[in-house]
Design an enzyme around this catalytic site. Structure first.
Site, PDB file in Angstrom:
ATOM      1  CG  ASP A  87      -1.958  -1.049   1.218  1.00 38.49           C
ATOM      2  OD1 ASP A  87      -2.343  -1.443   0.111  1.00 38.49           O
ATOM      3  OD2 ASP A  87      -2.393  -1.485   2.298  1.00 38.49           O
ATOM      4  CG  ASP A 117      -4.841  -0.158   5.443  1.00 37.03           C
ATOM      5  OD1 ASP A 117      -5.697  -0.579   4.647  1.00 37.03           O
ATOM      6  OD2 ASP A 117      -4.287   0.952   5.337  1.00 37.03           O
ATOM      7  CG  ASP A 147      -6.656  -4.379   2.164  1.00 42.90           C
ATOM      8  OD1 ASP A 147      -6.956  -4.327   0.962  1.00 42.90           O
ATOM      9  OD2 ASP A 147      -6.272  -3.393   2.811  1.00 42.90           O
TER      10      ASP A 147
END
Length: 855
Positions: free
Chosen positions: A326, A592, A596
């Site tokens: 990310d 997070d 996900d």
């Protein structure tokens, strides 16, 4: 669980006060679970006697004791075997106990998860362990329930209670509904009053499912088990050969003459020698070395901000060939700051907003769930970091967002969703209803009555800023659909790269690891960040929608050259992971959010964020990155590779000594010489291999060279060609030297007892010197002293114990004291093993260099 009616008045709307928290904790207990009841220690110790080798030794003790009683002598051998059994079982028990304690420490971190509560009239973030009965707990999608409780406020809130009910579908929670500790909020938001904490909460099945699987068999353990089977078969074959050889020799020399006590004693001796060879050959130290290496690696990785939840991750992270990371909070500092606004500074109007700046101000304050908390002189964001940046922006211009929220009634809220890329809130203001929308500019623009100019958005995105658009409309006749909106403007939010991110990305690249960025930002912002961080290496930038629209084969092809995926939805990350795995990549992925979880579960290594990550993401992960930093992921790879190498070092050490001991015990009687080792001596050598050497060699610190080569393939043999060459060459050298000492006493010794003592001492010293050689794998020697000071302490201890055994333990170990000159000769002569190791490393490096030049 305390009834709602008995609790509802206690916290009110301001939550518990500090005295009330203390009183509730004293009355109802802390929010921690009592560890499960384990078997008594004595029972755990007795289980170590189930090992087949230990049972054989116990049988040998019984036979030896009977023979010793009949003969009136030989009790020392019996006592020695008993001591060896106690040491072997004791060491196994201690290591298992320590491993269990390590898991307890890891599980204790679960109680440190931050929970949002209302206390003393203010939002606050407290560890899960500090939750008490009566606490007002704020919940939103992705949160785990820290306690059993009652719902007192709900906005389309759904709870996943599958761990309790077995139902896969989340359950909608309304007012006065019960929620259970360990369940997850999958959608919506709400408030609950904690009604049961700790042991009084109905954890049920969830208590077991949240633990760490002690029975997980990792690929590395499978490789070691396969290797152990091969070596064990070799040991059994050698034991049969040795026993048969000694029986034949005994018959020819008159030691085996018939049914008498002397013959029985001699046969027992042959049998015991064969059993001990099996003990020495079987690599019992391998499981212990794995456990010890994992234990040390887990401790070191935790200090490096990587909390290992599953053992398999320790080794797999070192084999990762690509990392899908990310952006926000991982590559960047997650300290977002509004630096640009199309409408200028925020403005507050006591009446109905009259211009875009005032509408953006109301939207930023009300259309969100985040809070700001003043803690230790710092402003801490509780909730979404982007929303936190907006609240900080308002505070910087002396606008109190809490005052605005208190003066406006919120009637409905549609939380941000990774698929919708926007959030909406319906409010009552000036006697009318209004819909406030914020989200991705291109998404919000499509919902407006007129298409706004987005050139300013693109300009900010090209400067690596996250952009957020705002719009509104009046709700007429109950139509709160997100259509026919009025465009208010946009803001640019800057989140600077973390320190050393370009260096960390470059380190991964040099280590043969491809870093890919998956972000919800638009392509311009994503590209700018990727260039700044060093991720952009001539590959492609593709949007989640474009990737999603490809066929499976198309996704596999596109994934190979992909550097950045922008405007990605959660399931796009899963599709990318699957596509990369189809190309043979070992994929590590960060996450997070609640959505996900599928990608984290499906990846070879799932890396959840410890600060920004939801509890759902953390539960789906293998490793939790405690500081949310990409640099910590690089450290995890480093330690994972070090773990693999340390186990290889121990294997190299143990197999070399096993090979030497078995061949010497087999060949010496064939050549007409006495057995080179006594039973007690071989057991002592085995203890060195299984315990002290494992501790010494598994303590090797990671070295810079670990990140200068490609990952070790998962299907690679754990014993490399260099290791096999080293075992054969070094082992042959020690065997020849040992036979020469037995035959000629060239290292010293004027009596048979002295010759055998010098042989025993020299064998141990050669093993110690070879331990130094074993620190170098594939021709690479790590920093000599600084790399592993524990090694020299442990090896020094082995030498000291060996000298004490020879000088003072003759009655047990069948040795005689040696002179200082004899010890010096042994030290110098056996140091030649270091020369063999050096020549092997030089030759192997030359061989590899020539091969590289040919390629």
């Amino acid at each position: 669980m305390i009834p709602l009616d008995d609790l509802i008045q206690t916290p009110g709307t301001d939550g518990l006060t500090a005295p009330q928290v203390a009183e509730s904790r004293a009355r109802y207990g802390a929010n921690t679970m009592t560890p499960p009841v384990r078997e008594p220690l004595w029972k755990q110790y007795l289980e170590k006697f189930d090992d087949p080798i230990i049972r054989i030794l116990l049988l040998a003790v019984g036979v030896s004791l009977v023979v010793s009683v009949v003969k009136g002598s030989g009790f020392l051998d019996t006592i020695g075997i008993i001591i060896a059994i106690l040491l072997a079982t004791g060491i196994a028990f201690i290591n298992e106990y320590r491993s269990s304690r390590e898991f307890d420490v890891l599980n204790a971190h679960r109680d440190d998860v931050a929970v949002k509560v209302i206390r003393d009239g203010h939002p606050a973030s407290v560890p899960s362990r500090d939750i008490v009965v009566g606490d007002l707990i704020l919940l939103e999608a992705g949160d785990s329930l820290p306690a059993d409780g009652w719902v007192i406020e709900a906005d389309d809130m759904y709870s996943d209670e599958s761990a309790f009910t077995g139902e896969a579908e989340p359950v909608k929670k309304d007012l006065r509904d019960r929620v259970l500790k360990g369940a997850f909020i999958t959608a919506g938001k709400g408030r609950i009053i904690a009604a049961a904490v700790g042991d009084t909460a109905e954890m049920g099945v969830i208590a077991a499912s949240l633990g760490i699987d002690h029975a997980t068999r990792t690929p590395l353990e499978q490789k070691l088990e396969d290797l152990a089977h091969v070596i064990s078969r070799f040991g059994y074959a050698m034991a049969i050969l040795i026993c048969s050889t000694l029986l034949i020799r005994g018959y020819l020399t008159g030691q085996v003459t018939g049914l008498n006590i002397d013959t029985a004693n001699n046969i027992l001796h042959y049998f015991m020698l064969a059993v001990v060879i099996v003990v020495a050959a079987v690599p019992e130290g391998l499981p212990m070395s794995v456990a010890l290496s994992l234990s040390l690696a887990m401790q070191k990785m935790t200090r490096a901000n990587c909390l290992v939840r599953r053992l398999i991750a320790c080794e797999t992270i070192g084999s990762a060939t690509t990392i899908c990371t990310d952006k926000t909070g991982t590559l960047t500092k997650n300290q977002m700051e509004v630096v640009e606004s199309s409408a200028g500074s925020p403005e507050h109007s006591p009446d109905l907003p009259r211009n875009p700046a005032q509408w953006i101000t109301i939207n930023a304050a009300v259309n969100g769930t985040a809070h700001l908390e003043d803690r230790d002189g710092k402003v801490i964001v509780i909730g979404n970091s982007t929303e936190g940046a907006l609240l900080r922006w308002l505070r910087q211009h002396r606008i109190d967002y809490m005052h605005l929220r208190a003066g406006i009634t919120t009637t409905r809220q549609y939380l941000f969703d990774g698929n919708r890329k926007r959030m909406s809130t319906v409010i009552r203001m000036d006697g009318r209803s209004w819909l406030l929308v914020k989200g991705a500019p291109e998404i919000v623009a499509e919902l407006c009555t007129s298409q706004p100019d987005l050139s300013g958005v693109s300009a900010l995105a090209s400067r690596a800023m996250r952009t957020l658009a705002f719009a509104h409309k009046e709700v007429i006749n109950g139509d709160d659909s997100e259509t026919d909106l009025t465009w208010d403007g946009f803001v640019g939010i800057r989140d600077h790269l973390r320190d050393n991110i370009p260096e960390s990305v470059a380190t991964c690249r040099h280590a043969g690891i491809k870093v890919r960025m998956v972000t919800g930002d638009n392509p311009e912002t994503a590209r700018a960040i990727a260039v700044e961080s060093g991720i952009m290496q001539g590959g492609t930038v593709i949007s989640g929608a474009e990737f999603r629209a490809l066929t499976k084969d198309g996704q596999t092809g596109a994934a190979k050259n992909l550097d950045v995926m922008a405007r990605a939805e959660p399931m796009d990350k899963l599709l990318l992971v699957e596509a990369l795995q189809r190309t043979g990549e070992v994929v590590a992925v960060t996450g997070d959010g609640t959505n996900d979880a599928p990608a984290l579960k499906h990846a070879d290594v799932g890396l959840a964020m410890g600060i920004a990550g939801t509890e759902v993401a953390r539960e789906a992960s293998d490793i939790i990155i405690l500081d949310d930093s990409f640099a910590s992921i690089t450290s995890a790879v480093w330690w994972g590779r070090s773990l693999y190498e340390n186990i290889q070092r121990f294997i190299l050490f143990q197999l070399t000594i096993n090979f030497c001991a078995c061949i010497l015990v087999f060949i010496a009687p064939l050549l007409g010489y006495p057995e080179p080792f006594t039973i007690i001596q071989i057991l002592w050598i085995n203890i060195i291999m299984d315990t002290l050497a494992a501790f010494a060699l598994c303590s090797e610190a990671p070295h810079a060279g670990l990140m200068n080569h490609a990952p070790v393939p998962q299907n690679a043999k754990i014993v490399t060609p260099f290791m096999w060459i080293s075992i054969l060459v070094t082992g042959t050298f020690i065997i020849i030297g040992g036979l020469l000492q037995i035959a000629t006493g060239f290292l010293g010794g004027s009596t048979p007892e002295e010759v055998s003592t010098v042989f025993f001492a020299a064998f141990i010293m050669a093993a110690v010197w070879n331990g130094i050689n074993c620190r170098a794998l594939d021709g690479r020697m790590p920093p000599f002293f600084r790399g592993n000071p524990t090694f020299f302490v442990v090896m020094g201890l082995i030498i000291a114990v060996q000298i004490a055994i020879v000088q003072y333990g003759g009655a047990v170990f069948a040795t005689v004291p040696l002179s200082l000159n004899q010890w010096i000769t042994i030290f110098l002569a056996t140091a030649s093993v270091l020369l063999i190791g050096l020549l092997l490393r030089i030759s192997y490096r030359g061989f590899r260099t020539r091969n590289t030049e040919r390629e």
